[in-house]
Design a protein around this motif. Structure first.
Motif, mmCIF file in Angstrom:
data_model
loop_
_atom_site.group_PDB
_atom_site.id
_atom_site.type_symbol
_atom_site.label_atom_id
_atom_site.label_comp_id
_atom_site.label_asym_id
_atom_site.label_seq_id
_atom_site.Cartn_x
_atom_site.Cartn_y
_atom_site.Cartn_z
ATOM 1 N N TRP A 136 -8.777 17.630 -8.800
ATOM 2 C CA TRP A 136 -8.731 17.307 -7.366
ATOM 3 C C TRP A 136 -9.141 15.859 -7.122
ATOM 4 O O TRP A 136 -8.578 15.182 -6.257
ATOM 5 N N ALA A 137 -10.129 15.382 -7.880
ATOM 6 C CA ALA A 137 -10.487 13.960 -7.803
ATOM 7 C C ALA A 137 -9.272 13.119 -8.184
ATOM 8 O O ALA A 137 -9.003 12.074 -7.586
ATOM 9 N N GLY A 138 -8.535 13.614 -9.180
ATOM 10 C CA GLY A 138 -7.333 12.915 -9.628
ATOM 11 C C GLY A 138 -6.270 12.859 -8.541
ATOM 12 O O GLY A 138 -5.620 11.828 -8.348
ATOM 13 N N VAL A 139 -6.118 13.964 -7.818
ATOM 14 C CA VAL A 139 -5.134 14.000 -6.727
ATOM 15 C C VAL A 139 -5.521 12.979 -5.657
ATOM 16 O O VAL A 139 -4.679 12.196 -5.185
ATOM 17 N N ALA A 140 -6.815 12.957 -5.295
ATOM 18 C CA ALA A 140 -7.293 11.993 -4.295
ATOM 19 C C ALA A 140 -7.075 10.563 -4.795
ATOM 20 O O ALA A 140 -6.583 9.700 -4.056
ATOM 21 N N PHE A 141 -7.403 10.342 -6.049
ATOM 22 C CA PHE A 141 -7.232 9.015 -6.653
ATOM 23 C C PHE A 141 -5.773 8.573 -6.597
ATOM 24 O O PHE A 141 -5.463 7.432 -6.240
ATOM 25 N N ALA A 142 -4.878 9.497 -6.924
ATOM 26 C CA ALA A 142 -3.445 9.165 -6.926
ATOM 27 C C ALA A 142 -2.972 8.858 -5.507
ATOM 28 O O ALA A 142 -2.267 7.862 -5.274
ATOM 29 N N LEU A 143 -3.370 9.693 -4.542
ATOM 30 C CA LEU A 143 -2.917 9.486 -3.163
ATOM 31 C C LEU A 143 -3.397 8.144 -2.618
ATOM 32 O O LEU A 143 -2.603 7.359 -2.088
ATOM 33 N N PHE A 144 -4.708 7.858 -2.783
ATOM 34 C CA PHE A 144 -5.238 6.584 -2.275
ATOM 35 C C PHE A 144 -4.635 5.405 -3.027
ATOM 36 O O PHE A 144 -4.395 4.344 -2.447
ATOM 37 N N SER A 145 -4.374 5.591 -4.329
ATOM 38 C CA SER A 145 -3.793 4.494 -5.110
ATOM 39 C C SER A 145 -2.392 4.164 -4.638
ATOM 40 O O SER A 145 -2.015 2.994 -4.544
ATOM 41 N N VAL A 146 -1.610 5.194 -4.340
ATOM 42 C CA VAL A 146 -0.240 4.959 -3.867
ATOM 43 C C VAL A 146 -0.284 4.223 -2.528
ATOM 44 O O VAL A 146 0.442 3.245 -2.309
ATOM 45 N N TRP A 147 -1.176 4.690 -1.653
ATOM 46 C CA TRP A 147 -1.339 4.039 -0.354
ATOM 47 C C TRP A 147 -1.719 2.569 -0.548
ATOM 48 O O TRP A 147 -1.106 1.659 0.012
ATOM 49 N N MET A 148 -2.725 2.320 -1.393
ATOM 50 C CA MET A 148 -3.186 0.962 -1.639
ATOM 51 C C MET A 148 -2.076 0.111 -2.261
ATOM 52 O O MET A 148 -1.928 -1.068 -1.928
ATOM 53 N N PHE A 149 -1.307 0.742 -3.168
ATOM 54 C CA PHE A 149 -0.224 0.015 -3.826
ATOM 55 C C PHE A 149 0.720 -0.592 -2.790
ATOM 56 O O PHE A 149 1.019 -1.781 -2.826
ATOM 57 N N PHE A 150 1.149 0.238 -1.844
ATOM 58 C CA PHE A 150 2.120 -0.280 -0.872
ATOM 59 C C PHE A 150 1.454 -1.190 0.156
ATOM 60 O O PHE A 150 2.084 -2.089 0.692
ATOM 61 N N TYR A 151 0.174 -0.981 0.419
ATOM 62 C CA TYR A 151 -0.558 -1.828 1.367
ATOM 63 C C TYR A 151 -0.733 -3.233 0.804
ATOM 64 O O TYR A 151 -0.715 -4.213 1.541
ATOM 65 N N TRP A 152 -0.902 -3.325 -0.522
ATOM 66 C CA TRP A 152 -1.185 -4.623 -1.147
ATOM 67 C C TRP A 152 0.039 -5.277 -1.782
ATOM 68 O O TRP A 152 -0.021 -6.429 -2.206
ATOM 69 N N LEU A 153 1.117 -4.516 -1.887
ATOM 70 C CA LEU A 153 2.270 -4.979 -2.661
ATOM 71 C C LEU A 153 2.766 -6.353 -2.198
ATOM 72 O O LEU A 153 3.130 -7.197 -3.011
ATOM 73 N N GLY A 154 2.751 -6.588 -0.876
ATOM 74 C CA GLY A 154 3.261 -7.850 -0.320
ATOM 75 C C GLY A 154 2.556 -9.073 -0.891
ATOM 76 O O GLY A 154 3.177 -10.132 -1.051
ATOM 77 N N ASP A 155 1.265 -8.945 -1.225
ATOM 78 C CA ASP A 155 0.498 -10.080 -1.757
ATOM 79 C C ASP A 155 0.621 -10.200 -3.273
ATOM 80 O O ASP A 155 -0.006 -11.069 -3.866
ATOM 81 N N MET A 156 1.379 -9.286 -3.876
ATOM 82 C CA MET A 156 1.352 -9.188 -5.335
ATOM 83 C C MET A 156 2.619 -9.710 -6.005
ATOM 84 O O MET A 156 2.905 -9.362 -7.132
ATOM 85 N N ARG A 157 3.415 -10.516 -5.280
ATOM 86 C CA ARG A 157 4.659 -11.020 -5.889
ATOM 87 C C ARG A 157 4.316 -12.035 -6.959
ATOM 88 O O ARG A 157 3.592 -12.998 -6.711
ATOM 89 N N MET A 158 4.870 -11.843 -8.158
ATOM 90 C CA MET A 158 4.621 -12.784 -9.254
ATOM 91 C C MET A 158 5.382 -14.077 -8.991
ATOM 92 O O MET A 158 6.533 -14.049 -8.535
ATOM 93 N N LEU A 159 4.735 -15.217 -9.279
ATOM 94 C CA LEU A 159 5.429 -16.500 -9.172
ATOM 95 C C LEU A 159 6.322 -16.677 -10.392
ATOM 96 O O LEU A 159 6.086 -16.048 -11.431
ATOM 97 N N PRO A 160 7.329 -17.568 -10.299
ATOM 98 C CA PRO A 160 8.221 -17.759 -11.455
ATOM 99 C C PRO A 160 7.419 -18.208 -12.683
ATOM 100 O O PRO A 160 6.614 -19.135 -12.592
ATOM 101 N N GLY A 161 7.621 -17.545 -13.797
ATOM 102 C CA GLY A 161 6.970 -17.938 -15.054
ATOM 103 C C GLY A 161 5.536 -17.477 -15.200
ATOM 104 O O GLY A 161 4.936 -17.606 -16.264
#
Lengths: 292, 232
Positions: free
Chosen positions: B81-106
């Motif tokens: 159940w801790a794992g389920v919570a971890f996965a849910l919050f991680s997915v949420w955080m992933f999409f919340y932060w994704l915009g700042d996570m674009r890799m620069l060229p190279g």
């Protein structure tokens, strides 16, 4: 759980609990599939002695009671119709826990003391310590331990450890009317099996063998087979404790502990070498750098 | 001194951090908004509950941890159940932060090579934006690891539904992924606290100082300052 028996090996144990104080010879069941008549007296005796619930029979097109062993059904006669050189053969084998000398269930179990191997070779589940994770079923090459949905624990044949420890034979052995089952020291049972195999070979069954797979260190159930085709009897030809189980217990576990320790030591070493990374503006003022 | 205690006015930057990020308020920059911080801590807490319930199942060396939760049976129940919570919050955080996570060229190639070592030696990184390449790669690695833990964990949670070989493989992969995770988390905590003072507050009150930003994320400081100028 039989407290009077010496425990040889215990699951998830840090130091082991083998004292060597009490000694006892390895015991074994002898099963002669060639004289089994499929009466299922052993099934009934097992249910009765172990006070197991009645399990509804499942018709699978043979005389077999259930397709597989069950958490409430630890002793199953398997019926197999096998064609051999154009002749019909009705093969029967008593299936139960094999009580391996090197038990995969015990190796896989993460709960301390939930699976023990006694000095006499019997492998037993202690339900009071079992956490019902099912790892033992993953570790067993014979697919024996079953999950008991009602109790949330694993269950399997105990080799009637509660009878054996007071000098009785297992219930299944006592009930057998043909003498195809026998019980004694492993040494005696292997000798009995070899004699029977020789007699079978002398009477035209050239492929007769004694099944005592060495891949798991031998088992405390020795089975006489008329044909050297274990798979016909739904026995693995060369069972081993899985490589994945070994990898996770013997490689990944120590590796993980070392990796975690190395990471912690590494950060200390890094800090000792490079110290904190502080902006030049803050370097003379220790208090502003703490950041809380 | 007067008889009444002077009341410090609330730090305007911290106030602004409730709803904004990437802005300059006075001498401080808002790095993580309140939602962002709460997400991070939800992921962290569910991770540590999962870690402390998983370790005693993993090896008897950490068996004592089971008593924190009431025994190994409780751990066996709580861990998934801790794992389920971890996965849910991680997915949420992933999409919340994704915009700042674009890799620069190279950047990816650089960080898999010498950049990692020069970073560990504290050499300047004049181009580092809100997140440097290492942080971004860590973000993707952790997300991938989370996915691996989730998928293998589901097989281990319901072993009766899967074939034996898949169960064995899942346990091995779950262990391997978690070992990588554990090493990663040790480094993450070290860098976020002791190694780089002034960082931890970005996850508590949400703000950092200008000198901190100039040292660690000069590119981000430029962007934020320019934005402010443009707005003004």
């Amino acid at each position: 759980m039989a407290q009077t028996l010496e425990i040889k090996r215990s699951s998830a144990s840090m130091w082991g609990s083998h004292t060597g104080i009490r000694t006892s010879p390895t015991v074994a069941k002898y099963i002669d599939t060639t004289t089994c008549i499929g009466c299922k007296a052993c099934e009934a005796a097992c249910q009765e002695w172990n006070d197991l619930r009645r399990v509804p029979h499942q018709q699978i097109g043979t005389y077999q009671t259930l397709p597989e062993l069950h958490a409430d059904f630890w002793n199953l006669i398997r019926f197999k119709e096998q064609e051999v050189n154009g002749d019909f053969n009705w093969l029967m084998r008593k299936d139960q826990c094999m009580h391996c000398a090197d038990p995969g269930c015990l190796a896989a179990c993460p709960a301390p003391g939930a699976i023990v191997q006694y000095e006499n070779g019997i492998v037993d589940v202690n339900q009071d310590k079992c956490i019902g994770c099912g790892y033992c079923a993953t570790g067993c090459p014979f697919d024996v331990p079953k999950f008991h949905a009602k109790g949330g624990k694993m269950a399997k044949c105990t080799l009637c450890v509660d009878r054996v420890e007071v000098g009785l034979e297992p219930a299944c052995i006592k009930a057998c009317p043909t003498g195809c089952l026998n019980f004694g020291t492993k040494e005696d049972m292997v000798a009995l099996g070899n004699t029977r195999v020789k007699a079978l070979q002398a009477n035209g069954f050239k492929d007769a063998v004694l099944y005592d797979p060495q891949g798991v260190g031998g088992t405390s159930v020795v089975t006489v087979l008329k044909y050297d085709k274990p798979e016909w009897y739904k026995l693995p030809a060369d069972p081993h404790v899985g490589l994945l189980v070994r990898a996770w217990k013997n490689v990944l576990r120590p590796l993980g502990v070392v990796a975690a320790a190395a990471a912690v030591i590494g950060t200390f070493a890094h800090f000792a070498t490079y110290g904190p990374k502080v902006p030049p503006e803050d370097r003379d003022d220790a208090s502003s750098g703490s950041g809380r | 001194m007067s008889t009444t205690m002077p009341v410090e006015p609330l730090n305007p930057a911290v106030l602004a951090a409730r709803h904004n990020e990437d802005i300059l308020v006075g001498d401080e920059l808002v790095r993580h908004s309140r939602v962002s911080r709460l997400l991070h801590w939800a992921v962290a807490i569910s991770f540590f509950v999962g870690l402390f319930t998983g370790l005693p199942i993993w090896t008897p060396l950490f068996g004592w941890m089971a008593y924190l939760f009431g025994g190994l049976e409780v751990c066996r129940w709580l861990h998934p159940w801790a794992g389920v919570a971890f996965a849910l919050f991680s997915v949420w955080m992933f999409f919340y932060w994704l915009g700042d996570m674009r890799m620069l060229p190279g950047e990816t190639r650089e960080w898999f090579g010498p950049k990692l070592w020069t970073y560990m030696k504290y050499e300047d990184e004049p181009d580092a934006g809100k997140y440097n390449g290492g942080q971004k790669l860590f973000f993707y690695a952790v997300s991938l690891g989370m996915l691996g833990l989730l998928l293998t964990g589901l097989v281990m949670w319901f072993p009766l539904l899967f074939p034996r070989w898949l169960r064995g493989l899942s346990i091995v992969l779950h262990d391997f992924t978690f070992i990588c995770f554990m090493v990663g988390i040790v480094m993450h905590i070290y860098l976020g606290t002791t190694a780089e003072p002034g960082t931890f507050r970005s996850m508590t009150q949400g703000t950092v100082t200008k000198p901190w930003a100039r040292l660690h994320h000069p590119g981000w400081l430029r962007t934020v300052t320019e934005n402010k100028d443009r707005r003004a």
